[in-house]
Design a protein around this motif. Structure first.
Motif, PDB file in Angstrom:
ATOM      1  N   GLN A 178       4.448  51.521 -72.073  1.00 42.33           N
ATOM      2  CA  GLN A 178       5.847  51.962 -71.956  1.00 42.33           C
ATOM      3  C   GLN A 178       6.798  50.996 -72.671  1.00 42.33           C
ATOM      4  N   TYR A 179       6.509  49.700 -72.608  1.00 40.46           N
ATOM      5  CA  TYR A 179       7.357  48.730 -73.302  1.00 40.46           C
ATOM      6  C   TYR A 179       7.094  48.747 -74.803  1.00 40.46           C
ATOM      7  N   VAL A 180       5.851  48.979 -75.187  1.00 39.76           N
ATOM      8  CA  VAL A 180       5.531  49.066 -76.615  1.00 39.76           C
ATOM      9  C   VAL A 180       6.281  50.236 -77.245  1.00 39.76           C
ATOM     10  N   LEU A 181       6.304  51.369 -76.536  1.00 40.92           N
ATOM     11  CA  LEU A 181       7.023  52.544 -77.033  1.00 40.92           C
ATOM     12  C   LEU A 181       8.522  52.475 -76.754  1.00 40.92           C
ATOM     13  N   GLY A 182       8.899  51.696 -75.722  1.00 45.82           N
ATOM     14  CA  GLY A 182      10.306  51.636 -75.321  1.00 45.82           C
ATOM     15  C   GLY A 182      10.737  52.842 -74.522  1.00 45.82           C
ATOM     16  N   ASP A 186       9.267  64.192 -65.145  1.00 36.16           N
ATOM     17  CA  ASP A 186       9.205  65.064 -66.329  1.00 36.16           C
ATOM     18  C   ASP A 186      10.340  64.835 -67.307  1.00 36.16           C
ATOM     19  N   ARG A 187      10.936  63.665 -67.260  1.00 36.42           N
ATOM     20  CA  ARG A 187      11.958  63.291 -68.239  1.00 36.42           C
ATOM     21  C   ARG A 187      11.565  61.965 -68.873  1.00 36.42           C
ATOM     22  N   ILE A 188      11.965  61.783 -70.121  1.00 39.71           N
ATOM     23  CA  ILE A 188      11.687  60.518 -70.800  1.00 39.71           C
ATOM     24  C   ILE A 188      12.883  59.592 -70.629  1.00 39.71           C
ATOM     25  N   PHE A 189      12.613  58.416 -70.077  1.00 42.30           N
ATOM     26  CA  PHE A 189      13.627  57.375 -69.915  1.00 42.30           C
ATOM     27  C   PHE A 189      13.344  56.240 -70.885  1.00 42.30           C
ATOM     28  N   GLU A 190      14.379  55.844 -71.616  1.00 39.45           N
ATOM     29  CA  GLU A 190      14.255  54.676 -72.477  1.00 39.45           C
ATOM     30  C   GLU A 190      14.188  53.429 -71.598  1.00 39.45           C
ATOM     31  N   LEU A 191      13.351  52.471 -72.016  1.00 41.16           N
ATOM     32  CA  LEU A 191      13.136  51.257 -71.246  1.00 41.16           C
ATOM     33  C   LEU A 191      13.327  50.037 -72.129  1.00 41.16           C
ATOM     34  N   GLN A 231      21.019  49.877 -70.590  1.00 34.93           N
ATOM     35  CA  GLN A 231      19.945  50.850 -70.755  1.00 34.93           C
ATOM     36  C   GLN A 231      20.149  52.067 -69.867  1.00 34.93           C
ATOM     37  N   ALA A 232      20.554  51.830 -68.621  1.00 36.27           N
ATOM     38  CA  ALA A 232      20.786  52.940 -67.695  1.00 36.27           C
ATOM     39  C   ALA A 232      21.919  53.843 -68.190  1.00 36.27           C
ATOM     40  N   MET A 233      22.968  53.237 -68.719  1.00 34.90           N
ATOM     41  CA  MET A 233      24.087  54.026 -69.242  1.00 34.90           C
ATOM     42  C   MET A 233      23.644  54.865 -70.441  1.00 34.90           C
ATOM     43  N   GLN A 234      22.807  54.292 -71.289  1.00 34.69           N
ATOM     44  CA  GLN A 234      22.297  55.045 -72.441  1.00 34.69           C
ATOM     45  C   GLN A 234      21.424  56.208 -71.982  1.00 34.69           C
ATOM     46  N   ASN A 235      20.601  55.974 -70.950  1.00 34.17           N
ATOM     47  CA  ASN A 235      19.761  57.056 -70.433  1.00 34.17           C
ATOM     48  C   ASN A 235      20.606  58.165 -69.825  1.00 34.17           C
ATOM     49  N   ALA A 236      21.655  57.787 -69.101  1.00 34.03           N
ATOM     50  CA  ALA A 236      22.533  58.801 -68.512  1.00 34.03           C
ATOM     51  C   ALA A 236      23.160  59.666 -69.603  1.00 34.03           C
ATOM     52  N   THR A 237      23.580  59.037 -70.673  1.00 29.61           N
ATOM     53  CA  THR A 237      24.197  59.773 -71.781  1.00 29.61           C
ATOM     54  C   THR A 237      23.190  60.694 -72.466  1.00 29.61           C
ATOM     55  N   SER A 238      22.006  60.155 -72.786  1.00 31.74           N
ATOM     56  CA  SER A 238      21.026  60.949 -73.529  1.00 31.74           C
ATOM     57  C   SER A 238      20.466  62.102 -72.704  1.00 31.74           C
ATOM     58  N   LEU A 239      20.416  61.926 -71.367  1.00 27.31           N
ATOM     59  CA  LEU A 239      19.871  62.970 -70.499  1.00 27.31           C
ATOM     60  C   LEU A 239      20.960  63.886 -69.935  1.00 27.31           C
TER      61      LEU A 239
END
Length: 284
Positions: free
Chosen positions: A70-74, A80-85, A151-159
């Motif tokens: 997960q860290y290698v891919l980020g 069932d959703r993809i979260f950036e990490l 990161q959480a803010m970016q995930n909220a925006t993208s999702l």
């Protein structure tokens, strides 16, 4: 450069075969290739060609050090959703998906609004999932790490989730306005004792953020103590607190809520049958 997807799977397996069980190697290899190239398992069996991912040799080298895929891919999956990490966020786990289910069960469908606070949001997976799956929920979150908050803010925006994410240390909760209250407070706080680290997988202890994992051996319930105090002041009457816990400290965590401030206190098990959650309802 085009390459047969099955060859990528074989290369991933070769890089990690000494690090995981046979079943884990198989699962990780196919999932990693799918998330890197879009080729599903059937594509691999059918000999489909794909573009070799960028810096593939470097990627394999990182996997071989036991760095979580997960860290290698980020990124990783949660409900069932993809979260950036990033290295400042924990990798979301299936048990935590169950915590979201517990919260959703307490959100009344016909209620106009339900205010929910997620303390220590990390990647935002809990808060964002609740916001997307209970549209009447008004969700906010606290996070102490600026990098995790970003990161959480970016995930909220993208999702496409409407979530307010603030930098806030839970140990400084008394700085919040007394009028600020929630219907539900949820948290998956740090709960692993340092003495337990030797029993944990290397890919967890070496790569996941210690700030989000570990607590002092001398006071392993430190986060639950502060969450109990904060929630007793900032939950609405009959509001719920819902916590993921250390399976070894289930009864001790439950006992923190054995006061006249709380009712309907329950210790709940996860899908493995392990003590994993404590929930309680504010009484007075």
């Amino acid at each position: 450069m085009p390459i047969i997807a099955a060859d990528l799977v074989r290369q991933v397996k070769s890089a990690i075969q000494s690090l995981y069980s046979v079943q884990e190697v198989e699962a990780i290899a196919y999932l990693f290739v799918e998330m890197s190239t879009g080729a599903i398992r059937m594509d691999c069996h059918l000999g489909k060609e794909v573009e070799q991912p960028k810096d593939w040799e470097q990627v394999l080298a990182r996997l071989a050090t036991h760095e979580p895929w997960q860290y290698v891919l980020g990124k990783g999956w949660f409900r069932d959703r993809i979260f950036e990490l990033n290295p400042h966020t924990l990798i979301p786990r299936p048990e935590t998906e169950e915590l979201v289910d517990l919260v959703l069960e307490k959100i009344t469908p016909n209620k106009t609004t339900c205010k929910v606070l997620d303390v220590g949001t990390g990647s935002g997976c809990i808060a964002i999932s609740i916001a997307l799956e209970a549209l009447q929920a008004q969700v906010s979150a606290w996070e102490i790490s600026p990098e995790a908050q970003t990161q959480a803010m970016q995930n909220a925006t993208s999702l496409g989730a409407k979530v307010t994410i603030e930098l806030q240390d839970v140990f400084q909760w008394s700085t919040r306005s007394d009028s600020e209250t929630w219907d539900i407070i949820v948290s998956n706080p740090p709960y692993v004792m340092f003495q337990e680290a030797s029993q944990m997988e290397k890919h967890v202890t070496d790569f996941e953020p210690g700030l989000a994992l570990f607590v002092p051996d001398a006071n392993p319930l430190i986060f639950y103590q502060v969450l109990e105090s904060m929630s007793s002041k900032h939950l609405k009457q009959d509001g719920w607190i819902m916590l993921e816990i250390n399976q070894a400290l289930g009864q001790e965590t439950k006992a923190l809520f054995s006061t006249n401030r709380w009712k309907n206190v329950e210790l709940k098990q996860d899908f493995h049958g392990k003590d994993r959650f404590v929930i309680a309802q504010r009484d007075i």
